[in-house]
Design an enzyme around this catalytic site. Structure first.
Site, PDB file in Angstrom:
ATOM      1  N   HIS A 319       0.691  -1.070  -0.144  1.00  0.00           N
ATOM      2  CA  HIS A 319       0.115  -0.093   0.167  1.00  0.00           C
ATOM      3  C   HIS A 319       0.785   1.197  -0.098  1.00  0.00           C
ATOM      4  O   HIS A 319       1.948   1.093   0.449  1.00  0.00           O
ATOM      5  CB  HIS A 319      -0.780  -0.120   1.315  1.00  0.00           C
ATOM      6  N   ASP A 374      -8.040  -5.393  -1.293  1.00  0.00           N
ATOM      7  CA  ASP A 374      -8.587  -6.205  -2.179  1.00  0.00           C
ATOM      8  C   ASP A 374      -8.059  -7.841  -2.142  1.00  0.00           C
ATOM      9  O   ASP A 374      -8.330  -8.475  -3.047  1.00  0.00           O
ATOM     10  CB  ASP A 374      -7.783  -5.419  -3.547  1.00  0.00           C
TER      11      ASP A 374
HETATM   12  N1  HAX Z   1       4.379  -7.139  -5.085  1.00  0.00           N
HETATM   13  C1  HAX Z   1       5.614  -7.012  -5.647  1.00  0.00           C
HETATM   14  N2  HAX Z   1       6.023  -5.974  -5.559  1.00  0.00           N
HETATM   15  C2  HAX Z   1       5.746  -4.827  -4.845  1.00  0.00           C
HETATM   16  C3  HAX Z   1       4.433  -5.026  -4.067  1.00  0.00           C
HETATM   17  C4  HAX Z   1       3.774  -6.174  -4.124  1.00  0.00           C
HETATM   18  N3  HAX Z   1       2.610  -6.555  -3.763  1.00  0.00           N
HETATM   19  N4  HAX Z   1       4.250  -3.824  -3.373  1.00  0.00           N
HETATM   20  C5  HAX Z   1       5.348  -2.959  -3.928  1.00  0.00           C
HETATM   21  N5  HAX Z   1       6.036  -3.596  -4.525  1.00  0.00           N
HETATM   22  C6  HAX Z   1       7.089  -3.088  -5.466  1.00  0.00           C
HETATM   23  C7  HAX Z   1       6.942  -1.913  -6.229  1.00  0.00           C
HETATM   24  O1  HAX Z   1       6.445  -2.348  -7.385  1.00  0.00           O
HETATM   25  C8  HAX Z   1       7.955  -1.194  -6.092  1.00  0.00           C
HETATM   26  O2  HAX Z   1       8.925  -1.806  -7.123  1.00  0.00           O
HETATM   27  P1  HAX Z   1       9.856  -0.851  -8.210  1.00  0.00           P
HETATM   28  O3  HAX Z   1      10.658   0.047  -7.297  1.00  0.00           O
HETATM   29  O4  HAX Z   1      10.724  -2.056  -8.848  1.00  0.00           O
HETATM   30  O5  HAX Z   1       9.026  -0.070  -8.926  1.00  0.00           O
HETATM   31  C9  HAX Z   1       8.549  -1.239  -4.795  1.00  0.00           C
HETATM   32  O6  HAX Z   1       8.095  -2.372  -4.208  1.00  0.00           O
HETATM   33  C10 HAX Z   1       8.396  -0.124  -3.931  1.00  0.00           C
HETATM   34  O7  HAX Z   1       6.880  -0.019  -3.703  1.00  0.00           O
HETATM   35  P2  HAX Z   1       6.476   0.615  -2.418  1.00  0.00           P
HETATM   36  O8  HAX Z   1       6.897   1.925  -2.175  1.00  0.00           O
HETATM   37  O9  HAX Z   1       6.268  -0.338  -1.452  1.00  0.00           O
HETATM   38  O10 HAX Z   1       4.748   0.726  -2.815  1.00  0.00           O
HETATM   39  P3  HAX Z   1       4.041   1.901  -3.665  1.00  0.00           P
HETATM   40  O11 HAX Z   1       3.548   2.917  -2.827  1.00  0.00           O
HETATM   41  O12 HAX Z   1       4.968   2.448  -5.020  1.00  0.00           O
HETATM   42  O13 HAX Z   1       2.888   1.277  -4.299  1.00  0.00           O
HETATM   43  C11 HAX Z   1       1.011  -0.265  -4.447  1.00  0.00           C
HETATM   44  C12 HAX Z   1       1.674   0.804  -3.543  1.00  0.00           C
HETATM   45  C13 HAX Z   1      -0.031  -0.602  -3.916  1.00  0.00           C
HETATM   46  C14 HAX Z   1       0.825   0.339  -5.784  1.00  0.00           C
HETATM   47  C15 HAX Z   1       2.002  -1.492  -4.510  1.00  0.00           C
HETATM   48  O14 HAX Z   1       2.049  -2.146  -3.235  1.00  0.00           O
HETATM   49  C16 HAX Z   1       1.394  -2.633  -5.337  1.00  0.00           C
HETATM   50  O15 HAX Z   1       1.726  -2.755  -6.455  1.00  0.00           O
HETATM   51  N6  HAX Z   1       0.684  -3.721  -4.713  1.00  0.00           N
HETATM   52  C17 HAX Z   1      -0.130  -4.597  -5.628  1.00  0.00           C
HETATM   53  C18 HAX Z   1      -1.280  -4.042  -6.229  1.00  0.00           C
HETATM   54  C19 HAX Z   1      -2.458  -3.929  -5.190  1.00  0.00           C
HETATM   55  O16 HAX Z   1      -2.793  -4.450  -4.412  1.00  0.00           O
HETATM   56  N7  HAX Z   1      -2.984  -2.554  -5.401  1.00  0.00           N
HETATM   57  C20 HAX Z   1      -4.133  -2.271  -4.438  1.00  0.00           C
HETATM   58  C21 HAX Z   1      -3.625  -1.033  -3.767  1.00  0.00           C
HETATM   59  C22 HAX Z   1      -4.826  -0.954  -2.636  1.00  0.00           C
HETATM   60  C23 HAX Z   1      -5.876  -0.138  -3.392  1.00  0.00           C
HETATM   61  O17 HAX Z   1      -5.737   1.042  -3.987  1.00  0.00           O
HETATM   62  N8  HAX Z   1      -6.972  -0.568  -3.621  1.00  0.00           N
HETATM   63  O18 HAX Z   1      -7.979  -0.114  -4.522  1.00  0.00           O
END
Ligand code: HAX
Length: 440
Positions: A319, A374
């Site tokens: 998140h 989710d």
């Molecule tokens: N799986 C693999 N890698 C992940 C991850 C996961 N679940 N969560 C974060 N990372 C990765 C990111 O892709 C990023 O990689 P890069 O530097 O190579 O780009 C790195 O870890 C740093 O990310 P972060 O700072 O921890 O997270 P962000 O704030 O950038 O992004 C997200 C938050 C929710 C988008 C991210 O955790 C993610 O992609 N999760 C999976 C998709 C998901 O579940 N989305 C729903 C979120 C809740 C929501 O809005 N619901 O509607």
């Protein structure tokens, strides 16, 4: 390959690598009161919005007007003989700032029932789309088609005084919320149920009527799930993509239909709301890869590693703000423990929860290894037979209307300004950093 695409690959990609390295190397450089890292990492943690309806704490999760999800489940009014609070009451709380009495909540529901008639041309617009159109695309287009009804747009054209903007925003928001379940159910039945539609039942509450129009009205468990689902997905403070989009587009005085349709395009992204369909797709693919059945925890662990090694994200985990298990996940887990403790898919979701945080936590870059809202919702829907997972984000969208549209009414009441942050080029940043180090 197109010539211009070739040029982008030759010139643009090395330049992009250079800029990314520069931004990383200078992450701590001050940019006003923030650092360069705040600017380049999606403005995470920057205070840039004022949103009245809810506030998110990284450790605790969301509070709606000061109330946590467990408190809402206890304090919001509910119908006799049911266990979950009604979204009508949450909408009242977000708009007015106080927990409604039963009668106040009931009045919101009756008001929506009166407004719930969807113009015929909206169905015609939906019907004109290929049946293979993603339900979120159909949903967003249908909302745009309803913009013909905007009282805000009409009032603006007629020279309405600024101080009355909120009145017309309120009318549009109430009409939209009243009509969205019918539109969403129409898309569902058109896409997956041979175009056989179910007329609304005005005697039911908003969420139960939605369940009924989807075709699950005989199932009391599903109706309870819809009440809970519509409450917990409604709002997550102002910075998430769908809430922020509503505010941003609304700040140009685009009417609520235009703003909310734009928000739904953001919710349809896999890093935001679409993650709810991706979670189920991911679990089903895992099961398929193993030839069916319930995977062992070791097999889940291997699949998580495989997903990450293939350069993909594990949907439902992580998140942008939260740093603990999302209380919206916990609320759904509690619901499942009461209503379907032995469901196989639900148990897989729980097994993923047992192993994923440890594995994800080992990747230093992942800031939050815990599940978000989710990670759980799809398994609950599948339990009741709603298996068409491409539709899941539409359910999220119907709920999200409650939060973002009550916020939009507040935006207009507060006379919020046009949103227009400053952007700069990477060369501008390089020059600024060079000037800063020269000055030292
Ligand atoms: N799986 C693999 N890698 C992940 C991850 C996961 N679940 N969560 C974060 N990372 C990765 C990111 O892709 C990023 O990689 P890069 O530097 O190579 O780009 C790195 O870890 C740093 O990310 P972060 O700072 O921890 O997270 P962000 O704030 O950038 O992004 C997200 C938050 C929710 C988008 C991210 O955790 C993610 O992609 N999760 C999976 C998709 C998901 O579940 N989305 C729903 C979120 C809740 C929501 O809005 N619901 O509607």
């Amino acid at each position: 390959m197109d010539k211009i695409k070739e040029r982008f690959e030759e010139i643009g990609l090395p330049k992009a690598t250079e800029i990314k390295e520069f931004l990383k190397a200078n992450a701590d450089a001050p940019m006003g009161t923030y650092t360069l890292d705040s600017v380049s990492s999606g403005m995470k943690g920057m205070i840039g919005l004022i949103t009245e309806t809810s506030l998110l704490d990284a450790e605790e999760g969301i509070r709606f007007r000061g109330y946590s999800i467990p408190e809402l489940r206890e304090k919001l009014p509910r119908l006799e003989g049911t266990t979950e609070p009604l979204p009508e009451g949450l909408f009242y709380l977000m708009l007015i700032g106080k927990i409604p009495t039963y009668d106040e909540m009931y009045e919101v529901g009756s008001n929506w029932t009166k407004r719930a008639i969807v113009p015929k041309h909206v169905f015609e617009v939906i019907d004109a789309l290929p049946i293979s159109t993603h339900p979120m695309t159909q949903f967003s287009i249908a909302i745009m088609a309803m913009q013909t009804e905007s009282e805000f747009a009409a009032a603006y054209r007629n020279g309405v005084n600024k101080k009355d903007y909120w009145v017309h925003t309120f009318e549009d928001s109430m009409n939209l919320i009243a009509r969205l379940p019918r539109v969403a159910a129409y898309i569902y039945r058109r896409t997956y149920k041979n175009n056989v539609h179910i007329e609304p039942n005005p005697k039911l509450d908003w969420a139960a009527n939605f369940a009924h129009m989807l075709g699950y009205g005989d199932n009391d468990g599903f109706k309870e799930l819809m009440r809970l689902y519509m409450v917990i997905h409604a709002d997550h403070e102002g910075g998430n993509v769908s809430a922020h989009t509503t505010h941003l587009v609304g700040s140009a005085l685009s009417d609520p239909y235009l703003a909310f349709s734009a928000a739904m395009n953001g919710l349809a992204g896999p890093l935001h709301g679409l993650a709810n369909q991706e979670v189920i797709r991911w679990v089903l693919e895992l099961q398929e890869a193993l030839g069916g059945g319930k995977p062992s925890k070791q097999q889940i662990e291997d699949y998580i590693n495989k997903t990450i090694n293939e350069g993909k994200v594990v949907p439902g985990y992580g998140h942008a703000v939260l740093r603990k298990t999302d209380p919206r996940f916990t609320a759904q887990m509690e619901f499942a423990k009461t209503h379907m403790p032995n469901d196989e898919l639900v148990n897989i979701v729980w097994d993923v929860y047992d192993v994923a945080p440890n594995i994800l936590g080992n990747f230093k870059k992942i800031k939050n290894p815990w599940p978000n809202v989710d990670a759980h919702s799809g398994a609950l829907l599948l339990h009741y037979g709603l298996k068409e997972y491409d539709f899941f984000t539409v359910l999220f969208g119907v709920s999200r209307a409650l939060g973002v549209l009550s916020s939009l009414v507040w935006d207009r009441a507060l006379g919020m300004a046009l949103e227009r942050p400053k952007s700069v080029t990477s060369d501008w940043i390089k020059n600024k950093i060079a000037a800063q180090s020269q000055a030292k």
